[in-house]
Scaffold this motif. Structure first.
Motif, PDB file in Angstrom:
ATOM      1  N   LEU A 171      13.228 -10.704  -4.802  1.00 21.14           N
ATOM      2  CA  LEU A 171      13.430 -10.840  -6.251  1.00 21.14           C
ATOM      3  C   LEU A 171      12.098 -10.729  -6.962  1.00 21.14           C
ATOM      4  N   ILE A 172      11.986  -9.756  -7.868  1.00 22.64           N
ATOM      5  CA  ILE A 172      10.742  -9.581  -8.602  1.00 22.64           C
ATOM      6  C   ILE A 172      11.029  -9.534 -10.099  1.00 22.64           C
ATOM      7  N   PRO A 173      10.050  -9.911 -10.909  1.00 27.21           N
ATOM      8  CA  PRO A 173      10.298  -9.977 -12.354  1.00 27.21           C
ATOM      9  C   PRO A 173      10.465  -8.607 -12.989  1.00 27.21           C
ATOM     10  N   GLU A 174       9.998  -7.555 -12.329  1.00 25.56           N
ATOM     11  CA  GLU A 174      10.056  -6.215 -12.925  1.00 25.56           C
ATOM     12  C   GLU A 174      11.469  -5.636 -12.912  1.00 25.56           C
ATOM     13  N   LEU A 175      12.327  -6.187 -12.067  1.00 24.72           N
ATOM     14  CA  LEU A 175      13.645  -5.589 -11.924  1.00 24.72           C
ATOM     15  C   LEU A 175      14.720  -6.655 -12.073  1.00 24.72           C
ATOM     16  N   PRO A 176      15.844  -6.289 -12.723  1.00 28.78           N
ATOM     17  CA  PRO A 176      16.924  -7.263 -12.896  1.00 28.78           C
ATOM     18  C   PRO A 176      17.578  -7.559 -11.544  1.00 28.78           C
ATOM     19  N   PHE A 177      18.123  -8.722 -11.432  1.00 31.01           N
ATOM     20  CA  PHE A 177      18.864  -9.067 -10.214  1.00 31.01           C
ATOM     21  C   PHE A 177      19.945 -10.050 -10.615  1.00 31.01           C
ATOM     22  N   SER A 178      20.952 -10.142  -9.798  1.00 30.20           N
ATOM     23  CA  SER A 178      21.965 -11.150 -10.086  1.00 30.20           C
ATOM     24  C   SER A 178      22.203 -11.973  -8.840  1.00 30.20           C
ATOM     25  N   VAL A 179      22.383 -13.254  -9.049  1.00 22.77           N
ATOM     26  CA  VAL A 179      22.635 -14.155  -7.927  1.00 22.77           C
ATOM     27  C   VAL A 179      23.868 -13.680  -7.165  1.00 22.77           C
ATOM     28  N   GLU A 180      24.843 -13.196  -7.909  1.00 26.40           N
ATOM     29  CA  GLU A 180      26.095 -12.793  -7.273  1.00 26.40           C
ATOM     30  C   GLU A 180      25.845 -11.652  -6.268  1.00 26.40           C
ATOM     31  N   GLU A 181      25.023 -10.689  -6.708  1.00 23.42           N
ATOM     32  CA  GLU A 181      24.744  -9.554  -5.842  1.00 23.42           C
ATOM     33  C   GLU A 181      24.035 -10.010  -4.558  1.00 23.42           C
ATOM     34  N   VAL A 182      23.064 -10.888  -4.733  1.00 18.36           N
ATOM     35  CA  VAL A 182      22.358 -11.413  -3.563  1.00 18.36           C
ATOM     36  C   VAL A 182      23.354 -12.112  -2.644  1.00 18.36           C
ATOM     37  N   CYS A 183      24.240 -12.894  -3.217  1.00 17.09           N
ATOM     38  CA  CYS A 183      25.229 -13.617  -2.406  1.00 17.09           C
ATOM     39  C   CYS A 183      26.181 -12.648  -1.700  1.00 17.09           C
ATOM     40  N   ASP A 184      26.570 -11.601  -2.410  1.00 18.09           N
ATOM     41  CA  ASP A 184      27.439 -10.598  -1.788  1.00 18.09           C
ATOM     42  C   ASP A 184      26.784 -10.024  -0.534  1.00 18.09           C
ATOM     43  N   LYS A 185      25.523  -9.656  -0.682  1.00 12.96           N
ATOM     44  CA  LYS A 185      24.807  -9.083   0.459  1.00 12.96           C
ATOM     45  C   LYS A 185      24.742 -10.087   1.618  1.00 12.96           C
ATOM     46  N   LEU A 186      24.482 -11.345   1.268  1.00 11.91           N
ATOM     47  CA  LEU A 186      24.421 -12.388   2.293  1.00 11.91           C
ATOM     48  C   LEU A 186      25.764 -12.503   3.017  1.00 11.91           C
ATOM     49  N   MET A 187      26.831 -12.504   2.239  1.00 13.36           N
ATOM     50  CA  MET A 187      28.160 -12.670   2.835  1.00 13.36           C
ATOM     51  C   MET A 187      28.506 -11.484   3.730  1.00 13.36           C
ATOM     52  N   ARG A 188      28.157 -10.283   3.254  1.00  5.96           N
ATOM     53  CA  ARG A 188      28.410  -9.091   4.084  1.00  5.96           C
ATOM     54  C   ARG A 188      27.665  -9.208   5.410  1.00  5.96           C
ATOM     55  N   GLY A 189      26.395  -9.615   5.317  1.00  2.00           N
ATOM     56  CA  GLY A 189      25.600  -9.783   6.533  1.00  2.00           C
ATOM     57  C   GLY A 189      26.215 -10.828   7.446  1.00  2.00           C
ATOM     58  N   TYR A 190      26.656 -11.919   6.838  1.00  2.00           N
ATOM     59  CA  TYR A 190      27.232 -13.022   7.598  1.00  2.00           C
ATOM     60  C   TYR A 190      28.462 -12.572   8.372  1.00  2.00           C
ATOM     61  N   ARG A 191      29.292 -11.779   7.686  1.00  2.00           N
ATOM     62  CA  ARG A 191      30.519 -11.314   8.345  1.00  2.00           C
ATOM     63  C   ARG A 191      30.204 -10.364   9.500  1.00  2.00           C
ATOM     64  N   ARG A 192      29.064  -9.671   9.359  1.00  2.00           N
ATOM     65  CA  ARG A 192      28.651  -8.770  10.441  1.00  2.00           C
ATOM     66  C   ARG A 192      27.959  -9.536  11.569  1.00  2.00           C
ATOM     67  N   GLY A 193      27.752 -10.847  11.394  1.00  2.00           N
ATOM     68  CA  GLY A 193      27.167 -11.635  12.463  1.00  2.00           C
ATOM     69  C   GLY A 193      25.721 -12.034  12.229  1.00  2.00           C
ATOM     70  N   LYS A 194      25.198 -11.727  11.058  1.00  2.00           N
ATOM     71  CA  LYS A 194      23.812 -12.096  10.737  1.00  2.00           C
ATOM     72  C   LYS A 194      23.778 -13.581  10.437  1.00  2.00           C
ATOM     73  N   LEU A 195      23.114 -14.352  11.251  1.00  2.00           N
ATOM     74  CA  LEU A 195      23.237 -15.796  11.142  1.00  2.00           C
ATOM     75  C   LEU A 195      22.096 -16.450  10.390  1.00  2.00           C
ATOM     76  N   HIS A 196      21.088 -15.667  10.037  1.00  2.00           N
ATOM     77  CA  HIS A 196      19.970 -16.253   9.298  1.00  2.00           C
ATOM     78  C   HIS A 196      19.375 -15.179   8.415  1.00  2.00           C
ATOM     79  N   SER A 197      18.830 -15.609   7.299  1.00  2.00           N
ATOM     80  CA  SER A 197      18.259 -14.669   6.345  1.00  2.00           C
ATOM     81  C   SER A 197      17.056 -15.292   5.671  1.00  2.00           C
ATOM     82  N   VAL A 198      16.156 -14.438   5.206  1.00  2.00           N
ATOM     83  CA  VAL A 198      15.018 -14.891   4.415  1.00  2.00           C
ATOM     84  C   VAL A 198      15.020 -14.099   3.107  1.00  2.00           C
ATOM     85  N   ILE A 199      14.965 -14.805   2.003  1.00  2.00           N
ATOM     86  CA  ILE A 199      14.886 -14.174   0.691  1.00  2.00           C
ATOM     87  C   ILE A 199      13.525 -14.512   0.081  1.00  2.00           C
TER      88      ILE A 199
END
Lengths: 320, 320, 320, 320
Positions: free
Chosen positions: C191-219
């Motif tokens: 997440l950087i100030p130069e570009l917009p981001f949404s919490v929802e989008e970040v969460c979506d990506k996390l959930m997709r990863g989780y369903r694929r078996g990704k058990l840990h993440s660093v943001i």
């Protein structure tokens, strides 16, 4: 293009794993399949080849070395060896190849492309940073930082004992590691194969420093310029100083890659895939004018990469 | 007691500065004056001696080496040299001496005390950890961590190339660094001077591992047991493996001291001052049963420190 | 030109000492005298100024921070404050000034030059790397490596616990550290100030990863983009994941500078002196097209340094 | 005994992997089979259990975290949860259990043994070092070195800016990390939960130092003693000093384990297996009098581990 292959060849370099990861994930992102070739061209000949998934390159960006391993292959230097490798290109239906390595690997890639028309994109990865055409190779920054870290440690001892230390660093026939590490480490003298030097001159500088009260010194010697051990013996004979020699050796190659080598590997890996997807077929990627770029593979094979003379002179001025 | 002196002698060891800092500040805290002697016994003879304040030892606890520097002194090995040093004891009105160094320094301290009745307390500081009487010497933990860090880096390369690496570590005539670093680094074999070994046996183990699929190995060799270079040559001759040798050398001595070496230096430095204040006069301090303790200096000079056989056997079992 | 001054200003950055060393030695090498100004513009006003010799900068190239220290000066922001500083320019007969710092320091330098015609050359030094005109600032590489090193450590824990980690890094209003460290650290989102981001989008990506078996993440979150602590709270609320937050803080600024920051400091320091000797008077030095270069100081003050969008997109692709 | 199980539980600690490796290889060396239980007691209940071979623990000794992963299990805190876990003891024919973790894990082990007569040997592993009975726990040395490394980096900035830094370290309800890191880092004050402190006293010491010319200070605060952020606010209010706060957080847990933590893990892992083979059934292993030793598990659960008051006082004396 539906399927590409990736291999690492020549000496291992920190950041190779970041490049492998980028090749694999960038390709998969664009719908390609990726075959990983183990142990460089040797594994190519031996069909030591298997599919790679997104998860195959998880948790490797911070690891030194290369998960695909690397090896020398005398057989690939022959026409018949390359023909056997080409059989595996066909067998595994590989339509393009990313080769991560040094100039020897690039030469192999060129021949392979010319003889069998396999599209190849080469990524420069060697701690020696001696590949013409690119300003930077993967692994150089880590190797320099490893060398500087060692110089730091040695300086503690040098200072405590008022001693002279000779540190021999790697670089094959080139002085890039020596120059960068010597400049960053504040070395009193730097010996590189690209420039003449005389033991007498080095001794003169040491004696001048000594008379001014400088009680310890570190001299960085590129392995291509002189043997640290013999050079140290000469210095001791002439000056009488208590002289110790350290040959850094293979620990320069290892360790967690620096941020720069990881970013470099990531960017060049992704760029290589893009170029293969565009149908390019005999390129090298690298850094030019500070930015990722590509050019004909031959540019990396002709000529010799020049040392930065200004940096060399600067090192001399700053170590007075 | 109003004034004490402090010096470092022999090879430098990371954590010596923590010990100097503790001696100086603990003494000043109790109202004593402290004279710092530069360059060990050599500086003592040359009157290279000056007062130290609280601020003299600011910002040094994290630095490798020793701010008091150290040197060999052939002159102090003679009665007349020590007599000259004693003149400076009198001239600078030094009533007790803290000597930070290895067994050679302890022997000098003992003679100095016996001949001139100067109260001495010795603090063991040597990366070799070979001083009898104490379980730990200042600098050992840092040296071991430096060696393990180098082994880590070398293992990256060993894995990538499926190579055998020989790593020669320091330790003089003892195997403490080799054993600890080999155990912590997961070395496949460890060679130490305290125990017999045969090249054949090492090769047998390598071949057994190789047949089981182990494609890379690291062997740690104590400098007192064998020359890494010669041993590597032998191994290569017998097994035919691609064998590389790294001699770690002086970088083991340097670098920021570990937390343990800083705490050890701090505690032993303070204890030494306490003992001098109590009027004790020929002691060594160190670690016994895991705790700071003191004993007669002779205990550090007689006998030989034993290697931990159980740790050695364990290293063998864990590297199968 | 016979005498120049040098100061560091604004936040400290690793590599500032290399730049100071280069300014001092390069100047002395060419026969100039150098006055060191302590504590930035504040010290200038207070006449906290003294001569520097070759030996003043010995043994500093490997140290973090700045031996000249640095401070904020509200007074220098006023015309009368600068007038007082100018009195010291005259008193100490300083004919040119090298100013090492960030954009605030550059603005001060510009005013000082315009009002009093003091020749100034500015060297960009800020871990944030947010100075327009130069591709690189001194300290950035070290800060990024410090952040990546912390991410490495945190990933060990994240993996063991199957946790989500939010790491907040520095960078003021810019995302350079976050982007580079996130790319090098293999962060799942940046997440950087130069570009917009949404919490929802970040969460979506996390959930997709989780369903694929990704058990840990660093943001990785730039301090200018969001508060790590608040962002973590949001993520936890939406996903229910066990979320931990680490705010890296000032340890990013410290530590031994990397080789690159030392070389960068050395080269830019020497270049600044050369330019003053040539009679130039309102310049910035820096890196352009991968090489040391110079340009009018205004170029560093106008506009805003752009983030590398391609690197940002790449980080997204590589962390699938 | 033919088959044992091993699990890691509670917070992860660097060196856990060395302990797992030692358990597995020592057991296999003596002809036992080893079942690895993933995610602590939670995985036990879920039958997340599989066989481990010599190769399962290759190349892990230098990795932070735990390859067996760890998790909290509310269910294991209940009788019925433990009964479900016991079903898996029977199902997988596990005859003895090595449990690597902190005091919560030890309590679970004790109940499990008492209720189902499963032989257990517990290995203390927690960065907090707060387990009674043992002088050292796995992970403490690495955590302290991580904290000291951070303090080093922060000190660079503190010195450059003449600032006061508050560093909050981990340790749960205990001050062991704070005391050791503060002593090793040369902190001006150390706040631990075991001893009373007053903001006023800390401020007095700071003011005294300031008047003597001390321009920067570092205060280490254990998380169990105070919130670094609130304490910093108080200090700033009273002294007016420019005060910055860093909360080190989870990066203290991570990173390559130190040599000591690897050796400790290796020795205790091997000892645990030996004790199970001897038919022992409710023990803890650890360090006593500086040596590996064992005792009844209850000794680790009763009472409270005492802080070293002498070390605390020493830190005060040495930071004058």
């Amino acid at each position: 293009m539906q399927r590409i292959g990736v291999l690492t060849s020549g000496g291992d370099a920190p950041g190779m794993n970041a490049a492998i990861r980028a090749v694999v994930r960038k390709a998969i992102y664009h719908g390609l399949e990726v075959m990983g070739v183990s142990r460089g061209f040797a594994g190519f000949i031996d069909a030591d080849i298997g599919p790679m998934q997104v998860g195959s390159v998880a948790d490797i960006i911070h690891r030194g070395g290369t998960i695909l391993r690397t090896a020398r292959s005398d057989e690939f230097q022959t026409r018949s060896g390359r023909a056997r490798a080409y059989q595996n290109v066909e067998r595994f239906r590989i339509q393009g190849l990313v080769i991560i390595g040094g100039d020897g690997s690039f030469m192999g890639a060129k021949l392979f492309h010319e003889e069998f028309q396999v599209p190849v994109v080469c990524i420069p990865a060697t701690i020696d940073n001696d590949i013409p055409g690119t300003e930077l190779s993967i692994g150089f920054d880590t190797a320099v930082n490893n060398a500087v870290d060692a110089i730091n440690k040695i300086r503690d001892t040098a200072t405590s004992h008022e001693r002279l230390f000779i540190v021999e660093v790697m670089g094959r026939r080139a002085g890039f590691i020596a120059l960068e590490a010597g400049l960053a480490g504040g070395a009193e003298s730097i010996l590189i194969p690209e420039l003449p030097f005389s033991v007498e001159e080095v001794c003169d500088k040491l004696m001048r420093g000594y008379r001014r009260g400088k009680l310890h010194s570190v001299i960085v010697v590129a392995e291509g310029a002189a043997s640290g051990i013999e050079f140290g013996r000469e210095i001791k004979r002439i000056t009488g100083f208590d002289t110790k020699v350290t040959v850094l050796g293979h620990l320069q190659r290892g360790g967690t890659p620096t941020a720069q080598d990881r970013v470099l590997g990531s960017r060049l890996g992704a760029l290589a895939v893009e170029l293969l997807m565009e149908g390019r077929c005999k390129l090298a990627v690298g850094i030019r004018n500070g930015r990722p770029d590509h050019w004909d593979l031959d540019e990396c094979l002709d000529g010799k990469k020049e040392i930065d003379l200004e940096a060399y002179r600067l090192a001399g001025i700053l170590s007075i």
